[in-house]
Design a protein around this motif. Structure first.
Motif, mmCIF file in Angstrom:
data_model
loop_
_atom_site.group_PDB
_atom_site.id
_atom_site.type_symbol
_atom_site.label_atom_id
_atom_site.label_comp_id
_atom_site.label_asym_id
_atom_site.label_seq_id
_atom_site.Cartn_x
_atom_site.Cartn_y
_atom_site.Cartn_z
ATOM 1 N N ILE A 1 0.847 -1.189 0.000
ATOM 2 C CA ILE A 1 0.000 0.000 0.000
ATOM 3 C C ILE A 1 0.882 1.238 0.000
ATOM 4 N N VAL A 2 0.841 1.974 -1.095
ATOM 5 C CA VAL A 2 1.607 3.216 -1.221
ATOM 6 C C VAL A 2 0.920 4.292 -0.390
ATOM 7 N N THR A 3 1.687 4.923 0.510
ATOM 8 C CA THR A 3 1.099 5.968 1.354
ATOM 9 C C THR A 3 1.599 7.363 1.017
ATOM 10 N N GLU A 4 2.760 7.454 0.359
ATOM 11 C CA GLU A 4 3.305 8.757 -0.019
ATOM 12 C C GLU A 4 4.173 8.596 -1.252
ATOM 13 N N VAL A 5 4.175 9.602 -2.119
ATOM 14 C CA VAL A 5 5.008 9.559 -3.325
ATOM 15 C C VAL A 5 5.763 10.872 -3.485
ATOM 16 N N VAL A 6 6.955 10.750 -4.059
ATOM 17 C CA VAL A 6 7.740 11.916 -4.457
ATOM 18 C C VAL A 6 7.682 11.972 -5.976
ATOM 19 N N LEU A 7 7.190 13.099 -6.513
ATOM 20 C CA LEU A 7 6.919 13.220 -7.941
ATOM 21 C C LEU A 7 7.813 14.267 -8.589
ATOM 22 N N LYS A 8 8.441 13.896 -9.673
ATOM 23 C CA LYS A 8 9.222 14.849 -10.455
ATOM 24 C C LYS A 8 8.293 15.880 -11.083
ATOM 25 N N LEU A 9 8.693 17.131 -11.042
ATOM 26 C CA LEU A 9 7.979 18.209 -11.718
ATOM 27 C C LEU A 9 8.861 18.780 -12.820
ATOM 28 N N ILE A 10 8.247 19.452 -13.767
ATOM 29 C CA ILE A 10 8.978 20.094 -14.859
ATOM 30 C C ILE A 10 8.454 21.522 -15.005
ATOM 31 N N PRO A 11 9.198 22.388 -15.718
ATOM 32 C CA PRO A 11 8.704 23.762 -15.927
ATOM 33 C C PRO A 11 7.358 23.762 -16.657
ATOM 34 N N LEU A 12 6.480 24.625 -16.224
ATOM 35 C CA LEU A 12 5.169 24.752 -16.855
ATOM 36 C C LEU A 12 5.326 25.459 -18.191
ATOM 37 N N PRO A 13 4.880 24.861 -19.304
ATOM 38 C CA PRO A 13 4.978 25.544 -20.607
ATOM 39 C C PRO A 13 4.232 26.871 -20.580
ATOM 40 N N GLN A 14 4.833 27.874 -21.200
ATOM 41 C CA GLN A 14 4.261 29.216 -21.149
ATOM 42 C C GLN A 14 3.196 29.460 -22.206
ATOM 43 N N HIS A 15 3.256 28.688 -23.290
ATOM 44 C CA HIS A 15 2.320 28.948 -24.394
ATOM 45 C C HIS A 15 1.796 27.623 -24.954
ATOM 46 N N ARG A 16 0.553 27.664 -25.418
ATOM 47 C CA ARG A 16 -0.087 26.485 -26.002
ATOM 48 C C ARG A 16 -0.869 26.907 -27.239
ATOM 49 N N ALA A 17 -0.995 25.977 -28.167
ATOM 50 C CA ALA A 17 -1.856 26.188 -29.336
ATOM 51 C C ALA A 17 -2.566 24.876 -29.629
ATOM 52 N N THR A 18 -3.817 24.981 -30.043
ATOM 53 C CA THR A 18 -4.641 23.795 -30.270
ATOM 54 C C THR A 18 -5.326 23.885 -31.626
ATOM 55 N N ALA A 19 -5.369 22.754 -32.319
ATOM 56 C CA ALA A 19 -6.070 22.681 -33.602
ATOM 57 C C ALA A 19 -6.973 21.455 -33.600
ATOM 58 N N THR B 1 7.862 29.896 -26.539
ATOM 59 C CA THR B 1 7.555 31.154 -27.224
ATOM 60 C C THR B 1 6.318 30.988 -28.095
ATOM 61 N N PRO B 2 5.516 32.019 -28.229
ATOM 62 C CA PRO B 2 4.302 31.924 -29.055
ATOM 63 C C PRO B 2 4.604 31.557 -30.504
ATOM 64 N N GLN B 3 5.678 32.119 -31.058
ATOM 65 C CA GLN B 3 5.977 31.864 -32.460
ATOM 66 C C GLN B 3 6.375 30.418 -32.698
ATOM 67 N N GLN B 4 7.190 29.878 -31.801
ATOM 68 C CA GLN B 4 7.596 28.483 -31.934
ATOM 69 C C GLN B 4 6.385 27.555 -31.886
ATOM 70 N N VAL B 5 5.511 27.814 -30.925
ATOM 71 C CA VAL B 5 4.321 26.969 -30.765
ATOM 72 C C VAL B 5 3.415 27.093 -31.990
ATOM 73 N N GLN B 6 3.224 28.310 -32.466
ATOM 74 C CA GLN B 6 2.363 28.526 -33.632
ATOM 75 C C GLN B 6 2.938 27.859 -34.876
ATOM 76 N N ASP B 7 4.241 27.995 -35.072
ATOM 77 C CA ASP B 7 4.880 27.355 -36.227
ATOM 78 C C ASP B 7 4.730 25.839 -36.173
ATOM 79 N N ASP B 8 4.918 25.271 -34.986
ATOM 80 C CA ASP B 8 4.815 23.812 -34.819
ATOM 81 C C ASP B 8 3.405 23.320 -35.133
#
Length: 479
Positions: free
Chosen positions: A204-222, A284-291
């Motif tokens: 029974i797992v009672t506690e976990v240590v979780l890796k975090l990463i930087p939150l992306p600043q920009h997103r684009a959806t299609a 960056t917004p431009q990188q995300v938009q280009d991708d």
């Protein structure tokens, strides 16, 4: 083994956690999860610390009382249903969350809700990427138990990729402290990974240590439309082999679109046989938009729309994430499934699902984390079609395995799928798993009747589960 009456057992458990944290009446919520299944339970025990979990397990091991660990109760395979009687050990009180910015990790109690961890991390400009559809109600302990995924796992990985350490209580009450806040280590066996995906059958797992990463600043959806599901599936393979890596790549076929069309922006999905929801993130917004624009060109659909605002993006994702809630609101019955196949096999798997729907007369809308090959077909049926569902699901499992895939992409095996696990795993694999189970839990008290096959891999597997013919419970869980 000491002989003890149920009343004496409850007294011993109450001596550990306190009278108000042992529930022996009003047990209905603890008898089931998000499936139709119901079990039997003597009591629910709600410890508040790892030390209390350890003491509870010492009592239960001594008396050979079955124990089912429970988090948010969001399992879709009967994983937290107490099929062996005994007690349900709810971890809901062990829910603390610490964001350690210096070590870029989170330390969370097993009962912490996954969505809360994500929210707390975001306040510090950090991100915990695994995002199951049930994130707002499922616990991190349950996510670890099933190695949960979600849309973001295409780019960032599943739960197992973020577990740096954990505290585990074994069946006899011994406590293991595995890993920690150090990101890299090469010292001995990776014991923590034995418990990830083990569905509470080893400890029974009672506690976990979780890796975090930087939150992306920009997103684009299609959202990109296709004439057929096969066209969309072929586009998935084309995109994933093109050198682009989207943050998410979700699929909704015609049946799914019909259910959520009212939630989409006007004019989208009306004539499509299938759509892909593509998201990219970055610095960056431009990188995300280009991708995102380059990816839309690669998939080459018949129609596409890039979200022009945050609200439009939210509307697209709300439609996708609301699939399960829409199913729940329908007057018909439904049975949500979870399979995964290699990316190149997605077109064939979707074709087989379409043939299955035609041959059985069942409606089988499909959504999925397409970039991972993780598909969620859902059987929608009337009461007089109930007997068709088990054989149809069995055929679905067989097709997934035949195509090189798995009968479970992220939900686990629990009780619902345990008999079909023999399609995927060899006798030698199960022999080794049983030996491991015997070492970790020699009295077999941890989550009995889960994971290991107990019947034939046939179309009658649902009939063997309590509650199936009584009608389905309405769940708030989606895929």
């Amino acid at each position: 083994m000491r002989v003890s009456t149920p009343i004496e057992s409850l007294r011993e458990l109450a001596a550990v956690v306190g009278d108000r944290h042992v529930i022996s009446d009003a047990l209905e919520p603890f008898r089931h999860d998000a499936t139709f299944m119901d079990g039997e339970v003597i009591a629910a025990v709600l410890p508040g610390t790892t030390a209390e979990v350890s003491a509870v397990m010492r009592v239960c091991n001594d008396l050979e009382i079955p124990v089912v660990a429970r988090g948010g109760g969001s399992s879709l395979v009967g994983g937290s249903v107490p099929l062996g009687g005994g007690v349900v050990l709810s971890l809901e009180r062990i829910n603390g969350i610490e964001i350690d910015t210096g070590n870029v990790c989170a330390v969370a109690g097993a009962g912490a809700i996954t969505g809360r961890i994500q929210e707390e991390a975001a306040l510090h400009g950090l991100m915990y990427p695994p995002d199951p559809a049930s994130a707002q109600m499922s616990s991190i302990g349950g996510n670890v138990a099933c190695n949960s995924g979600g849309p973001s796992c295409l780019k960032y990985g599943v739960t197992a990729d973020y577990v740096m350490g954990m505290t585990v209580v074994l069946a006899d009450g011994q406590v293991l402290n595995l890993g920690g806040r150090t990101r890299q280590r090469s010292s001995g066996y990776r014991l923590a990974h034995l418990f990830i995906g083990s569905e509470g059958t080893l400890g029974i797992v009672t506690e976990v240590v979780l890796k975090l990463i930087p939150l992306p600043q920009h997103r684009a959806t299609a959202i990109v439309s296709f004439r057929t599901a096969t066209d969309a599936a072929e586009a998935v393979a084309r995109l994933m082999g093109s050198g682009h890596l989207p943050a998410a790549l979700e699929l909704m076929d015609r049946g799914a679109l019909e259910l959520v069309e009212h939630l989409l922006p006007p004019g989208l999905g009306t004539d499509a046989g299938c759509v892909l929801l593509i998201e990219q993130d970055g610095g960056t917004p431009q990188q995300v938009q280009d991708d995102i624009e380059a990816m839309v060109v690669v998939v080459d659909g018949i129609d596409n729309r890039l979200a022009q605002s945050g609200s439009e993006r939210d509307k697209l994702w709300n439609a996708r994430r609301s699939f399960g809630k829409v199913l729940m609101s329908m007057p018909k019955n439904y049975f949500a499934e979870d399979i995964s196949v290699p990316i190149a096999a997605i077109p064939e798997m979707l074709s087989r699902i379409e043939r299955l729907a035609v041959e059985t007369g069942l409606k089988i809308p499909v959504v999925g984390h397409a970039g991972d090959g993780n598909l969620h077909p859902s059987f929608v049926f009337d009461d007089d079609q109930r007997d068709l569902v088990g054989p149809a699901a069995a055929r679905l499992f067989a097709d997934a395995v035949e195509l090189g895939g798995s009968i479970s992409g992220e939900h686990g095996l629990g009780a619902l799928k345990r008999d079909h696990a023999a399609r995927e795993h060899s006798a030698l694999e199960f022999d080794l798993m049983r030996q491991l189970k015997a070492v970790m839990d020699p009295k077999g008290i941890l989550n009995p009747h889960k994971v290991f096959p107990e019947g034939h891999a046939d179309g009658d597997f649902l009939d063997r589960q309590p509650g199936w013919h009584a009608g389905g419970r309405r769940s708030e869980i989606g895929d």
